[in-house]
Scaffold this active site. Structure first.
Site, PDB file in Angstrom:
ATOM      1  N   TYR A   1       0.919  -1.238  -0.129  1.00 27.77           N
ATOM      2  CA  TYR A   1       0.057  -0.099  -0.254  1.00 27.77           C
ATOM      3  C   TYR A   1       0.860   1.499   0.028  1.00 27.77           C
ATOM      4  O   TYR A   1       0.673   2.021   0.913  1.00 27.77           O
ATOM      5  CB  TYR A   1      -1.147  -0.078   1.084  1.00 27.77           C
TER       6      TYR A   1
ATOM      7  N   HIS B   1       7.312   5.114   1.029  1.00 29.18           N
ATOM      8  CA  HIS B   1       8.053   4.039   0.558  1.00 29.18           C
ATOM      9  C   HIS B   1       8.769   4.243  -0.620  1.00 29.18           C
ATOM     10  O   HIS B   1       9.784   3.457  -0.822  1.00 29.18           O
ATOM     11  CB  HIS B   1       6.767   2.924   0.073  1.00 29.18           C
TER      12      HIS B   1
ATOM     13  N   GLY C   1      11.970   3.318   7.005  1.00 29.78           N
ATOM     14  CA  GLY C   1      11.431   4.577   7.322  1.00 29.78           C
ATOM     15  C   GLY C   1      11.778   4.805   8.980  1.00 29.78           C
ATOM     16  O   GLY C   1      11.694   3.846   9.879  1.00 29.78           O
TER      17      GLY C   1
ATOM     18  N   LYS D   1       9.818   6.731  10.768  1.00 30.49           N
ATOM     19  CA  LYS D   1       8.639   6.837  11.315  1.00 30.49           C
ATOM     20  C   LYS D   1       8.606   5.669  12.361  1.00 30.49           C
ATOM     21  O   LYS D   1       7.997   5.891  13.327  1.00 30.49           O
ATOM     22  CB  LYS D   1       7.496   6.887  10.471  1.00 30.49           C
TER      23      LYS D   1
ATOM     24  N   SER E   1       0.328   4.100   5.745  1.00 32.58           N
ATOM     25  CA  SER E   1      -0.699   3.204   5.108  1.00 32.58           C
ATOM     26  C   SER E   1      -2.080   3.437   5.870  1.00 32.58           C
ATOM     27  O   SER E   1      -3.016   3.074   5.173  1.00 32.58           O
ATOM     28  CB  SER E   1      -0.269   1.958   4.938  1.00 32.58           C
TER      29      SER E   1
END
Ligand code: PAF
Length: 287
Positions: free
Chosen positions: A32, A37, A147, A149, A186
């Protein structure tokens, strides 16, 4: 781009590429795709001769009450996006390919997983570490990209790579945000328009922390109190955690000094979003 479903087929393709000296970059994902990404794929492409993107919604990292079944999926769109970046191999294994009958081996990173998401999602990082180690063994990449995050995940994977002497360089890549500050995820797709607006509270809190630190705040408890007060002004958001911790060990701090991480998880309805930021202070606590 070749879509590969079988482990043995991917191993063969990689073996052939390695025979001619190709450097391999791996971007593990659950699909997704969003611009976050794609930024990992672009970097992998720039730094390697061949890029593998794995797309696997890994069941072992979801708790029984979590969103494994509803996790967003769109293989056709993902395939087109990966191809547009120049990915060589999109690895899309079935669950039974990764975890065949009789599967029973798991990896645990014990300390870094104790707090934050690890405390709220028992078994989550055991599932993440296990699937990432399997991907590392299947692909044998020179470098892998994750990532920032998922700050705790990145530290867990880096630790695993050091502890288990893996021959892979683990790279963290900056968080990609919408123009208004919301970190791409996502799971943002789950938000109603009102929740989407309320979700800005996460990046606002991280910015406010930056301003307070800049203004001289050095007491972790009082900083946390201020941020929790701000969060309370957003009625659609409930706090899951807000931690002010050492960026490397993830241990709680009383005084702010060195490289600190503020990591938070906030619920908007049933959707739980995370965000974080690293703040650099001098060892004595100066900005
Ligand atoms: O960050 C993710 O998407 C997943 O946790 C990962 C690293 C692909 C492992 O399943």
């Amino acid at each position: 781009m070749i879509v590969v479903k079988r482990i043995e087929e991917l191993k063969q393709l990689i073996w052939e590429a390695k025979q001619v000296g190709a450097r391999i970059g791996l971007v593990p994902t659950m699909g997704y795709f969003h611009a976050g990404h794609l930024s990992l794929m672009h970097r992998a492409k720039a730094e390697n001769d061949r890029v593998v993107v794995s797309l696997f919604v890994n069941p072992t990292q979801f708790g029984p009450q979590e969103d494994l079944l509803s996790y967003p999926r769109d293989l056709e769109r993902d395939r087109a996006l990966a191809e547009s970046v120049g990915v060589d191999w999109l690895f899309v294994p079935e669950v039974a390919e990764m975890y065949p009958a009789g599967y029973q081996t798991f990896v645990e990173v014990t300390e870094l997983t104790k707090g934050l998401c690890g405390a709220r999602r028992p078994g989550h990082f055991r599932g993440v570490a296990t699937v990432v180690l399997k991907l590392f063994n299947i692909v044998a990449p020179d470098q892998a990209y994750f990532g920032e995050k998922d700050a705790q995940q990145l530290r867990v994977i880096k630790r695993m790579a050091v502890d288990l002497n893996l021959n892979v360089k683990v790279n963290g890549c900056p968080i990609v945000r919408e123009a208004d500050g919301l970190a791409l995820s996502s799971r943002n797709i789950y938000l109603t328009p009102e929740q989407r607006q309320a979700a800005l509270i996460l990046s606002r809190l991280l910015n406010e922390a930056g301003r307070l630190i800049e203004a001289g705040e050095r007491d972790a408890q009082s900083l946390r109190r201020r941020l929790v007060q701000t969060l309370a002004t957003e009625p659609l958001a409930t706090l899951d955690y807000l931690e002010i911790i050492a960026s490397d060990t993830l241990q709680p701090l009383t005084r702010l000094q060195g490289e600190i991480l503020i990591a938070l998880a906030v619920k908007l309805g049933a959707t739980r979003l995370i965000d974080n930021r690293v703040y650099q202070l001098a060892p004595g606590g100066e900005c």
